[in-house]
Scaffold this active site. Structure first.
Site, PDB file in Angstrom:
ATOM      1  N   THR A  46      -7.901 -10.267  -3.411  1.00 50.07           N
ATOM      2  CA  THR A  46      -7.313 -11.612  -3.359  1.00 50.07           C
ATOM      3  C   THR A  46      -8.126 -12.527  -2.452  1.00 50.07           C
ATOM      4  O   THR A  46      -8.443 -13.670  -2.812  1.00 50.07           O
ATOM      5  CB  THR A  46      -5.863 -11.530  -2.831  1.00 50.07           C
ATOM      6  OG1 THR A  46      -5.109 -10.662  -3.662  1.00 50.07           O
ATOM      7  CG2 THR A  46      -5.221 -12.903  -2.805  1.00 50.07           C
ATOM      8  N   TYR A 110       0.935 -12.266 -14.034  1.00 48.35           N
ATOM      9  CA  TYR A 110       1.338 -13.218 -15.057  1.00 48.35           C
ATOM     10  C   TYR A 110       2.169 -12.610 -16.182  1.00 48.35           C
ATOM     11  O   TYR A 110       3.220 -13.140 -16.531  1.00 48.35           O
ATOM     12  CB  TYR A 110       0.141 -13.969 -15.669  1.00 48.35           C
ATOM     13  CG  TYR A 110       0.586 -15.086 -16.603  1.00 48.35           C
ATOM     14  CD1 TYR A 110       1.069 -16.280 -16.101  1.00 48.35           C
ATOM     15  CD2 TYR A 110       0.568 -14.915 -17.983  1.00 48.35           C
ATOM     16  CE1 TYR A 110       1.529 -17.280 -16.942  1.00 48.35           C
ATOM     17  CE2 TYR A 110       1.024 -15.901 -18.835  1.00 48.35           C
ATOM     18  CZ  TYR A 110       1.500 -17.084 -18.310  1.00 48.35           C
ATOM     19  OH  TYR A 110       1.964 -18.060 -19.150  1.00 48.35           O
ATOM     20  N   TYR A 136      -2.011  -1.683  -5.432  1.00 46.95           N
ATOM     21  CA  TYR A 136      -1.919  -2.907  -4.629  1.00 46.95           C
ATOM     22  C   TYR A 136      -0.709  -3.685  -5.101  1.00 46.95           C
ATOM     23  O   TYR A 136      -0.694  -4.220  -6.206  1.00 46.95           O
ATOM     24  CB  TYR A 136      -3.219  -3.703  -4.784  1.00 46.95           C
ATOM     25  CG  TYR A 136      -3.274  -5.027  -4.053  1.00 46.95           C
ATOM     26  CD1 TYR A 136      -2.344  -5.403  -3.092  1.00 46.95           C
ATOM     27  CD2 TYR A 136      -4.311  -5.918  -4.330  1.00 46.95           C
ATOM     28  CE1 TYR A 136      -2.445  -6.620  -2.430  1.00 46.95           C
ATOM     29  CE2 TYR A 136      -4.412  -7.137  -3.687  1.00 46.95           C
ATOM     30  CZ  TYR A 136      -3.467  -7.478  -2.730  1.00 46.95           C
ATOM     31  OH  TYR A 136      -3.570  -8.699  -2.088  1.00 46.95           O
ATOM     32  N   ARG A 141       2.221 -12.814  -5.337  1.00 44.25           N
ATOM     33  CA  ARG A 141       1.054 -13.293  -6.078  1.00 44.25           C
ATOM     34  C   ARG A 141       1.146 -12.988  -7.570  1.00 44.25           C
ATOM     35  O   ARG A 141       0.736 -13.792  -8.398  1.00 44.25           O
ATOM     36  CB  ARG A 141      -0.214 -12.622  -5.541  1.00 44.25           C
ATOM     37  CG  ARG A 141      -0.660 -13.087  -4.175  1.00 44.25           C
ATOM     38  CD  ARG A 141      -1.600 -14.265  -4.323  1.00 44.25           C
ATOM     39  NE  ARG A 141      -2.131 -14.653  -3.031  1.00 44.25           N
ATOM     40  CZ  ARG A 141      -3.096 -15.561  -2.859  1.00 44.25           C
ATOM     41  NH1 ARG A 141      -3.630 -16.160  -3.908  1.00 44.25           N
ATOM     42  NH2 ARG A 141      -3.515 -15.875  -1.666  1.00 44.25           N
ATOM     43  N   LYS A 165      -1.264  -0.180  -1.185  1.00 40.70           N
ATOM     44  CA  LYS A 165      -1.344  -1.296  -0.249  1.00 40.70           C
ATOM     45  C   LYS A 165      -0.080  -2.115  -0.435  1.00 40.70           C
ATOM     46  O   LYS A 165       0.150  -2.692  -1.490  1.00 40.70           O
ATOM     47  CB  LYS A 165      -2.583  -2.151  -0.523  1.00 40.70           C
ATOM     48  CG  LYS A 165      -2.659  -3.412   0.339  1.00 40.70           C
ATOM     49  CD  LYS A 165      -3.792  -4.325  -0.069  1.00 40.70           C
ATOM     50  CE  LYS A 165      -3.742  -5.633   0.718  1.00 40.70           C
ATOM     51  NZ  LYS A 165      -4.805  -6.590   0.289  1.00 40.70           N
ATOM     52  N   ILE A 206      -5.477  -3.319   5.283  1.00 42.55           N
ATOM     53  CA  ILE A 206      -6.489  -4.120   4.598  1.00 42.55           C
ATOM     54  C   ILE A 206      -6.243  -5.537   5.062  1.00 42.55           C
ATOM     55  O   ILE A 206      -5.254  -6.168   4.686  1.00 42.55           O
ATOM     56  CB  ILE A 206      -6.417  -3.977   3.071  1.00 42.55           C
ATOM     57  CG1 ILE A 206      -6.775  -2.546   2.667  1.00 42.55           C
ATOM     58  CG2 ILE A 206      -7.372  -4.967   2.390  1.00 42.55           C
ATOM     59  CD1 ILE A 206      -6.715  -2.277   1.166  1.00 42.55           C
TER      60      ILE A 206
END
Length: 297
Positions: A46, A110, A136, A141, A165, A206
């Site tokens: 990202t 999406y 992740y 997001r 993550k 991270i």
């Protein structure tokens, strides 16, 4: 035990110049991470503006990271996610073929798959490669949330999926995961709560902030992993203000501005639709940066 990539890891920015990847600066930034004790770099996540890179640019970033980290103690956990499973497989196979130590694969964005779709997506990716896979989860997001039961099933069923993550910002999510599977590797994806996640049994971070302060993030993470929690908490508390200002606008807008202000990148450039921060936020970022010792090259 499954092969793992853990410890202090940096979600690398992607520096641009004239709307192209500034490869020279990118190499220097990675060398600086190595010099300051980072265990792994994470290109094209990202923070690396992966959503606006072409597939060729994505591959270039992975190649550069692998080449710079070769013959060092710093590993490469390559960003290799997509909302199309076949594209995620392509980039995952490219990462393995070109020497990445593992991949970080973001939940499909999406299209909002159901939990079974997430399971099949990740199972297909993991089956296509041999290197370690870190899930992740960043629902803010992506619009999709890898629920604990899905993550745990993937960990059980796929030999190279070793952890997740967690960037939900929810400590109870990390508690849930580790209470049900202590061997699952949970990695913090939220700088402000790096310490609580590590203290709860997380195995690394991270970090966005470690683009600026890799030495501090490295110290924090390693102290926590050594169960020196009082010292680790002191660093986490010290970093609180800069961790928060790094998210005053959408990531990576603030951190790229901070890198430019610190003289670590020669120009401040983003890919549309991301733009420069507001003048007010830029002043606030600069003000807070003055409280920290940001090392150069």
């Amino acid at each position: 035990m499954k092969q793992q990539i853990i410890g202090a890891m940096t979600a690398l920015i992607t520096p641009f110049k004239n709307n192209k990847i500034d490869e020279e600066t990118y190499e220097k930034l990675i060398l600086r991470q190595i010099k300051n004790g980072i265990d792994a770099v994470v290109p094209v996540g990202t923070t690396g503006e992966s959503a606006t890179l072409t597939h060729d640019e994505h591959r270039v970033c992975i190649e550069i990271a692998v080449n710079v980290c070769k013959n060092t103690n710093t590993k490469v956990l390559a960003g290799a996610g997509s909302n199309a499973t076949h594209e995620a497989i392509d980039i995952a196979q490219f990462a393995q073929k070109n020497g990445a130590d593992g991949i970080l694969s973001v939940a499909p964005y999406y299209n909002k798959p159901m939990q079974n779709g997430l399971y099949e997506h990740y199972k297909a990716i993991a089956s296509s490669i041999d290197i370690p896979v870190l899930l992740y989860n960043v629902p803010g997001r992506t619009g999709s949330d890898i629920m604990p039961q899905t993550a745990l099933k993937l960990f059980k069923d796929c030999k190279n999926i070793y952890g997740i993550k967690e960037a939900t910002g929810k400590i109870d999510r990390c508690v849930d995961l580790l209470a049900h599977e202590p061997d699952l590797v949970v990695i913090s994806g939220e700088d402000a709560i790096n310490y609580p996640i590590l203290a709860n049994g997380g195995k690394g971070v991270i970090s966005v902030t470690s683009n600026l302060l890799p030495d501090n993030i490295s110290d924090l993470t390693h102290l926590a992993l050594e169960e020196k929690f009082i010292q680790a908490k002191k660093i986490n508390d010290m970093l609180y203000d800069i961790n928060k200002i790094m998210f005053c606008e959408s990531n990576p807008i603030p951190v790229k501005a901070a890198m430019y202000l610190a003289g670590l990148t020669p120009v401040l450039e983003y890919r549309l639709p991301l733009t420069k921060p507001s003048n007010e936020n830029l002043k606030n970022i600069e003000k807070i940066m003055k409280n920290y010792n940001i090392k150069g090259f």
